[in-house]
Design a protein around this motif. Structure first.
Motif, PDB file in Angstrom:
ATOM      1  N   GLU A  68       0.710  -1.475   0.065  1.00  0.00           N
ATOM      2  CA  GLU A  68      -0.113   0.446   0.000  1.00  0.00           C
ATOM      3  C   GLU A  68       0.917   1.392  -0.137  1.00  0.00           C
ATOM      4  N   THR A  71       2.481   1.372  -3.244  1.00  0.00           N
ATOM      5  CA  THR A  71       1.643   1.964  -4.137  1.00  0.00           C
ATOM      6  C   THR A  71       1.086   3.563  -4.528  1.00  0.00           C
ATOM      7  N   ASN A  72       0.885   3.575  -3.079  1.00  0.00           N
ATOM      8  CA  ASN A  72       0.953   5.087  -2.749  1.00  0.00           C
ATOM      9  C   ASN A  72       1.846   6.304  -3.026  1.00  0.00           C
ATOM     10  N   MET A  75       1.747   6.360  -6.881  1.00  0.00           N
ATOM     11  CA  MET A  75       0.642   7.811  -7.379  1.00  0.00           C
ATOM     12  C   MET A  75       1.050   9.111  -7.363  1.00  0.00           C
ATOM     13  N   ASP A  76       2.173   9.313  -5.549  1.00  0.00           N
ATOM     14  CA  ASP A  76       2.808  10.072  -5.882  1.00  0.00           C
ATOM     15  C   ASP A  76       3.106  10.807  -6.732  1.00  0.00           C
ATOM     16  N   ASP A  79       0.826  11.705  -9.948  1.00  0.00           N
ATOM     17  CA  ASP A  79       0.707  12.853  -9.420  1.00  0.00           C
ATOM     18  C   ASP A  79       1.505  13.977 -10.082  1.00  0.00           C
ATOM     19  N   PHE A 125      -3.976   9.386 -15.729  1.00  0.00           N
ATOM     20  CA  PHE A 125      -5.639   9.326 -15.299  1.00  0.00           C
ATOM     21  C   PHE A 125      -5.498   7.504 -15.260  1.00  0.00           C
ATOM     22  N   MET A 128      -3.550   5.763 -13.043  1.00  0.00           N
ATOM     23  CA  MET A 128      -3.825   5.685 -10.926  1.00  0.00           C
ATOM     24  C   MET A 128      -4.936   4.543 -11.378  1.00  0.00           C
ATOM     25  N   ASP A 129      -6.066   4.567 -12.162  1.00  0.00           N
ATOM     26  CA  ASP A 129      -7.086   3.806 -12.194  1.00  0.00           C
ATOM     27  C   ASP A 129      -7.123   2.288 -12.070  1.00  0.00           C
ATOM     28  N   MET A 131      -4.616   1.289 -10.478  1.00  0.00           N
ATOM     29  CA  MET A 131      -3.492   0.986  -9.375  1.00  0.00           C
ATOM     30  C   MET A 131      -4.549   0.089  -8.301  1.00  0.00           C
ATOM     31  N   GLN A 132      -6.048  -0.024  -8.557  1.00  0.00           N
ATOM     32  CA  GLN A 132      -6.624  -0.983  -7.702  1.00  0.00           C
ATOM     33  C   GLN A 132      -6.425  -1.773  -7.372  1.00  0.00           C
ATOM     34  N   GLN A 134      -3.534  -2.870  -5.826  1.00  0.00           N
ATOM     35  CA  GLN A 134      -3.196  -3.599  -5.272  1.00  0.00           C
ATOM     36  C   GLN A 134      -4.421  -3.824  -3.882  1.00  0.00           C
ATOM     37  N   ASP A 135      -5.827  -2.508  -4.262  1.00  0.00           N
ATOM     38  CA  ASP A 135      -6.143  -3.366  -2.773  1.00  0.00           C
ATOM     39  C   ASP A 135      -7.141  -4.830  -3.093  1.00  0.00           C
ATOM     40  N   ILE A 136      -7.260  -4.979  -4.229  1.00  0.00           N
ATOM     41  CA  ILE A 136      -8.170  -6.277  -4.936  1.00  0.00           C
ATOM     42  C   ILE A 136      -7.119  -7.102  -4.176  1.00  0.00           C
ATOM     43  N   ARG A 138      -4.755  -7.247  -1.929  1.00  0.00           N
ATOM     44  CA  ARG A 138      -5.011  -7.462  -0.661  1.00  0.00           C
ATOM     45  C   ARG A 138      -5.687  -7.901   0.000  1.00  0.00           C
TER      46      ARG A 138
END
Lengths: 204, 118
Positions: A68, A71-72, A75-76, A79, A125, A128-129, A131-132, A134-136, A138
């Protein structure tokens, strides 16, 4: 991954009692006596035990915390790229208004640069999308741990009291199978269920 | 239009916030589980909720049921990995207005939000 992260993983993997880690446990395995249920509905439970299950969960928590955070970081960076492209586009817009940039060929070149900038922005963008994942991932890992616990309990039960019913055995991989990995893989299915529910509500 | 996002994954919250800003919704508040979500909601001003299901402390289903006890009209969109039919029906019965399965595309989120806001 730096050394402190490697150390954290090793620590969580077994050289340290699991009780030292008060991390969340949203899909933690159910208690041994609890009936089989999808991992996503398993009650939250602390990881403050030094059992093999507790260690596995702590290790899993450490792995997901690292992914996580990493991945952030990605994302940084995305961004930042997005902001830089936005700044570049603002500067180009200013340049377009300068008297020296009114030549047709210059204007055309600037428009092409703007278009490619927008393309970069869209790709950022899109990344970035994505990157979901990671949560999935997990949640899938958490469910695997839950199912491993079920298998463990099942084997213990089998050795002790005999076979359990077919339904309980069949439920073991159900939750993992129903979790998609591609964007909108389950959209039509979910929309159909929502629509059917709404129709019934109206009738009732 | 202030939107409350409840998800324990900071990555997922970021992705949702990013998507919302691209479709024109920039007034957003975040919470990492249902309990924190209720606190944010009680601070006032929230006009729509986007919530995950699987969270520590208070999961999305309990959160939705609690919210519905206080506010029967606020639009609630559940965004989760739970894709089984019985899960979707359970969420709808608890008071969710619509349902999105992760991973989603920005277009899907936009479509669902717009349909909820009428």
């Amino acid at each position: 991954m730096d050394q402190s992260e490697i150390d954290a993983l090793l620590k969580a993997a077994g050289s340290q009692p699991a009780a030292a880690k008060p991390k969340k446990s949203k899909d933690a395995p159910a208690a041994a006596a609890a009936p089989a249920q999808p991992a996503s509905h398993a009650p939250a439970q602390g990881h403050g035990d030094a059992s093999p299950e507790g260690q596995v969960i702590s290790e899993l928590d450490a792995v997901t915390a690292v992914t996580e955070r990493e991945t952030n970081k990605v994302m940084d960076q995305l961004d930042l790229i997005s902001q830089l492209v936005g700044r570049q586009q603002a500067l180009i817009t200013e340049v377009m208004q300068q008297p020296g940039a009114q030549d047709k060929s210059v204007q055309e070149a600037i428009r092409e640069i703007m278009a490619s900038g927008k393309e970069i922005q869209d790709k950022v963008f899109e990344a970035m999308d994505l990157m979901q994942f990671q949560d999935i991932t997990r949640q899938k890992l958490e469910r695997i741990v839950f199912h491993l616990r079920q298998i463990h309990d099942y084997i213990v039960d089998l050795l002790g009291t005999g076979l359990k019913d077919e339904n309980e055995r069949a439920s073991i991989s159900h939750t993992i199978q129903t979790t998609g990995t591609r964007p909108d893989e389950q959209k039509a299915h979910a929309d159909a269920v929502v629509e059917e529910f709404m129709k019934r509500q109206k009738k009732g | 239009m202030k939107i409350l996002i409840v998800d324990d994954s900071s990555t997922m919250r970021r992705i949702i916030i990013n998507t919302l800003s691209r479709i024109g919704y920039t007034d957003v508040v975040e919470a990492e589980h249902g309990k924190a979500g209720l606190e944010k909601l009680n601070q006032g001003g929230v006009e729509m909720i986007i919530t995950d299901w699987n969270m520590p402390e208070m999961d999305g289903l309990e959160f939705v049921q609690t919210v519905r006890g206080q506010n029967p009209n606020i639009p609630i969109l559940m965004v989760t990995t739970n894709a089984a039919k019985e899960d979707i029906v359970q969420a709808l019965q608890s008071g969710v207005n619509n349902y999105v399965v992760k991973p989603f595309t920005p277009e899907t989120l936009k479509e669902k939000i717009e349909s909820l806001l009428g």
